[in-house]
Design an enzyme around this catalytic site. Structure first.
Site, PDB file in Angstrom:
ATOM      1  N   ASP A   9      -5.055 -35.049 -27.648  1.00 48.82           N
ATOM      2  CA  ASP A   9      -4.224 -34.106 -28.394  1.00 48.82           C
ATOM      3  C   ASP A   9      -3.131 -34.890 -29.119  1.00 48.82           C
ATOM      4  O   ASP A   9      -2.247 -35.477 -28.489  1.00 48.82           O
ATOM      5  CB  ASP A   9      -3.601 -33.097 -27.420  1.00 48.82           C
ATOM      6  CG  ASP A   9      -2.875 -31.965 -28.124  1.00 48.82           C
ATOM      7  OD1 ASP A   9      -2.798 -31.976 -29.377  1.00 48.82           O
ATOM      8  OD2 ASP A   9      -2.377 -31.057 -27.426  1.00 48.82           O
ATOM      9  N   ASP A 105      -6.241 -31.422 -34.693  1.00 45.03           N
ATOM     10  CA  ASP A 105      -5.540 -32.484 -33.966  1.00 45.03           C
ATOM     11  C   ASP A 105      -5.969 -32.619 -32.502  1.00 45.03           C
ATOM     12  O   ASP A 105      -5.318 -33.303 -31.721  1.00 45.03           O
ATOM     13  CB  ASP A 105      -4.024 -32.264 -34.033  1.00 45.03           C
ATOM     14  CG  ASP A 105      -3.592 -30.921 -33.445  1.00 45.03           C
ATOM     15  OD1 ASP A 105      -4.456 -30.048 -33.252  1.00 45.03           O
ATOM     16  OD2 ASP A 105      -2.382 -30.758 -33.191  1.00 45.03           O
ATOM     17  N   GLU A 106      -7.071 -31.992 -32.103  1.00 43.19           N
ATOM     18  CA  GLU A 106      -7.543 -32.065 -30.724  1.00 43.19           C
ATOM     19  C   GLU A 106      -9.044 -32.314 -30.697  1.00 43.19           C
ATOM     20  O   GLU A 106      -9.792 -31.751 -31.499  1.00 43.19           O
ATOM     21  CB  GLU A 106      -7.261 -30.766 -29.967  1.00 43.19           C
ATOM     22  CG  GLU A 106      -5.797 -30.378 -29.857  1.00 43.19           C
ATOM     23  CD  GLU A 106      -5.639 -29.073 -29.102  1.00 43.19           C
ATOM     24  OE1 GLU A 106      -6.144 -28.969 -27.963  1.00 43.19           O
ATOM     25  OE2 GLU A 106      -5.025 -28.139 -29.658  1.00 43.19           O
TER      26      GLU A 106
END
Length: 403
Positions: A9, A105-106
């Site tokens: 993350d 973003d993960e």
């Protein structure tokens, strides 16, 4: 053998990417946000310095500035976030071919099959990835290491920024069960409120509930959450190549002022259709139809949809179809607060075009439009989305949807 799953993350992703271009602001409280002069400009992301003042994502700019008068506001650059998302996932794919993006973003990584090449230790792999992302991209990432996807995500949330947390078969009850039930994947506010009525406020309390009672309360989701809380989630990490293609692609905007003329509405539909068409071409998909939704100033939504004679990924055909639809249930000067254009009935590129009618006089025009929009894609790919676009009223907030 237990699986070894990582959940990576990126920390304060939007804000961190923006600060790469503004190193002088690295220690200042910074928020990425919409237009501060708009009706409902909100915080899209914030850095660690802003978090210390209590600034939170999705609150209005005026609320954030009341907490932090010195808050520095930066506009978003979504093309940069997509670029850095691709770059960080490319790093992940050097460690395993099982990389499943969860958002921009993960990502989850299943490194079980490659551990023998990576020192045989999940924590060491996570630390190595964090070091590379920091050195090569200038960004930080928090990583959870566990034996399933749900607990790996809990691990990445457990300690931030720039940390590795291992939730193992030996320690998971000690770490997971004391956490608030809202920390568990897919337990939203409604589920939290429902569970709170029965005194369930921690993951451990959820794990000890009768599964039949949970199913009565929440249907199939109740059993699923019970399995999550008891460490029984076994969903595989699926690489991007195996992820299901989207069923629809949409883009919507809330405008700084209500639209009342057909010219304004037509321009807005062109902008939204342009975004949808570009994303269709990136996915190699074609739209078999289009849907339009409008929202009035009193927050009433109205929508219609239609099918095309043949699939398309061209802005002009999407926009024309959207305008035809809108004409069936909207008449100026009735005010419009928000518009959404959604491509529906998507199909793969290879199956998109039907046999061309030799008497089709629209074919040359379509070919010309195809060349125009392909050229625009290339310009945007090199210089960013804002380099060239069709005109439209200024949106207060744009929302992209992909389902």
């Amino acid at each position: 053998m237990d699986r070894v799953i990582l959940h990576c993350d990126m920390n304060s992703f939007y804000a961190s990417v923006e600060l790469l271009s503004h190193p002088e602001l690295r220690d200042a409280p910074v928020a990425v946000c919409g237009d501060p002069t708009s009706r409902r400009g909100i915080v899209l992301a914030k850095n660690e310095a802003a978090k210390k003042f209590g600034v939170v994502t999705a609150e209005t700019i005026w609320q954030a500035r009341r907490k932090c008068p010195g808050l520095v506001l930066l506009p978003p650059h979504h093309h940069l976030y997509r670029e850095y998302s691709e770059r960080v996932n490319a790093i992940y794919e050097e460690y395993t071919d099982l990389v499943e993006p969860f958002s921009v973003d993960e990502s989850w990584l299943d490194v079980t099959g490659s551990l023998h090449l990576l020192d045989g230790d999940g924590r060491a792999v996570a630390d190595r990835i964090r070091a590379r992302v920091k050195k090569e991209l200038g960004l930080t990432v928090s990583v959870g290491v566990s034996f399933n996807k749900v607990f790996a995500k809990l691990g990445s949330d457990y300690k931030k920024p720039n940390a590795t947390t291992v939730i193992s078969p030996q320690n998971w009850r000690d770490i997971v069960w004391p956490l608030p039930v809202g920390a568990l994947l897919f337990v939203g506010k409604i589920a939290q409120a429902t569970l709170a009525q029965f005194g369930v406020r921690t993951i451990g309390q959820l794990a000890s509930m009768d599964v039949g009672q949970l199913e009565t309360l929440m249907g199939k989701a109740g059993r699923q959450l019970h399995e999550y809380a008891n460490g029984l989630e076994h969903e595989p990490v699926r690489p991007r190549s195996e992820l299901e293609p989207p069923k629809s692609v949409g883009s919507g905007s809330t405008f700084q002022r209500d639209l009342t003329s057909r010219r304004e509405v037509g321009a807005a539909l062109s902008l939204l259709s342009d975004e949808v068409a570009m994303r269709l071409r990136r996915c190699g998909m074609y739209a078999g139809g289009v849907a339009v939704t409008l929202r009035t100033p009193d927050f009433q939504d109205r929508s219609r949809q239609k099918r095309f004679a043949s699939p398309t990924h061209l802005m002009r055909e999407l926009a024309d179809g959207a305008m035809e639809l809108l004409d069936t249930f909207w008449k100026p000067p009735a005010p419009i607060r928000m518009l959404t254009v959604t491509a529906i009935a998507l199909t793969e590129e290879a199956d998109a075009y039907e046999q061309t009618d030799l008497l089709d006089t629209a074919a040359p025009r379509r070919e010309k439009q195809e060349k125009l929009e392909s050229a625009m894609d290339k310009i945007r790919g090199k210089y960013g989305m804002g380099a060239v676009r069709f005109g439209a009223p200024s949106p207060e907030k744009k929302e992209d949807t992909l389902s």
